[in-house]
Design an enzyme around this catalytic site. Structure first.
Site, PDB file in Angstrom:
ATOM      1  N   GLY A 152       0.787  -1.224   0.000  1.00  0.00           N
ATOM      2  CA  GLY A 152       0.000   0.000   0.000  1.00  0.00           C
ATOM      3  C   GLY A 152       0.819   1.275   0.000  1.00  0.00           C
ATOM      4  CG  ASP A 153       3.519   4.537   1.583  1.00  0.00           C
ATOM      5  OD1 ASP A 153       3.844   4.961   0.454  1.00  0.00           O
ATOM      6  OD2 ASP A 153       3.729   5.185   2.627  1.00  0.00           O
ATOM      7  CB  ALA A 154       5.556  -0.764  -2.071  1.00  0.00           C
TER       8      ALA A 154
ATOM      9  CG  ASN B 130       7.164   2.797   4.228  1.00  0.00           C
ATOM     10  OD1 ASN B 130       7.597   3.434   5.182  1.00  0.00           O
ATOM     11  ND2 ASN B 130       6.175   3.240   3.468  1.00  0.00           N
TER      12      ASN B 130
END
Length: 261
Positions: free
Chosen positions: A186-188, A192
């Site tokens: 989702g927020d690659a 992260n």
């Protein structure tokens, strides 16, 4: 949210769970979260606001689901107090892929990134209770635009000067006809994924994890690699992930999609 710049204010329930520690303020997380860390723990503090990109409660649920599947922090405690959420979790050993001290050759970085995403995307869909498909995210994007939560001045250069409404209208008009569904982060971004030496220690900031088109991850990972390492390695990342799985039009679509989150 803090008594002083050097420490967070903890609810009583968290004071009983977390040992006395020297907390270090980290740059703010997504959705307005404040992030603190000690030698063993990470603490996030986030206000409960309308139409958030994700909540700390969502992140807690996803971290619990990931346990035993993909390396990620372990949940220590979660509390809500005075319209704020508090999420305490274990701190992973290592540093983000984007950190200057990562000191790996860029080819090694993109290899590890591609491998980490392939492993996540291989998880069985039937086991994942979270959905981040366009049926979920486009209505949220509309709500965020209508609420005035989108800062158009922060758009990527190729969308400079556009309004949030025009971006949403394009998303609605050009929505892909078919989805290639996998379990996505989702927020690659490189921020992260945590490296420990030359290996991936785990994933962080998983509040948006869920079933979605794989390009929701590939688009942000490609953009992150291009920004940090350059065009050559962004292309190499896609090669290592598997070009046969990549649709360039969907990469563009999900980069546009991210402007509203």
């Amino acid at each position: 949210m803090t008594d002083a710049p050097d420490r967070p204010t903890l609810p009583d329930a968290l004071k009983r769970v977390l040992p006395a520690a020297r907390w270090e303020r980290v740059s703010g997380g997504q959705s307005g979260a404040q992030v603190w860390r000690s030698t063993r723990y990470v603490l996030k503090v986030q206000p409960r606001t309308p139409h958030p990109v994700s909540t700390l409660q969502q992140e807690r649920e996803r971290l619990r689901w990931l346990a035993g599947r993909i390396p990620a922090p372990q949940v220590v405690a979660f509390e809500v107090e005075e319209n704020q959420e508090f999420l305490a979790m274990t701190r992973l050993n290592g540093i983000p892929m984007s950190h200057p001290d990562a000191r790996l050759h860029p080819e090694r970085v993109v290899n590890l990134l591609a491998r980490a995403l392939r492993e996540l995307h291989a998880l069985p869909l039937r086991d994942c209770p979270f959905r981040q498909t366009l049926d979920v995210t486009l209505p949220l994007a509309r709500e965020r635009v209508q609420a005035g939560l989108i800062d158009g001045s922060d758009f990527d250069d190729d969308r400079a000067g556009r309004s949030p409404v025009s971006v949403f209208n394009e998303l609605a008009r050009t929505r892909p006809a078919q989805d290639d569904l996998v379990v996505t982060h989702g927020d690659a971004t490189l921020d992260n994924i945590i490296l420990n030496g030359e290996f991936v220690e785990g994933l962080i900031d998983v509040g948006r994890l869920g079933i979605a088109d794989r390009h929701a991850d590939l688009a942000l990972a490609w953009r992150s690699v291009r920004s940090e390492l350059g065009e050559r390695y962004a292309g190499m990342f896609l090669d290592l992930y598997g070009r046969a799985l990549v649709d360039d039009s969907k990469l563009a679509y999900y980069r546009l999609h991210d402007e509203l989150f």
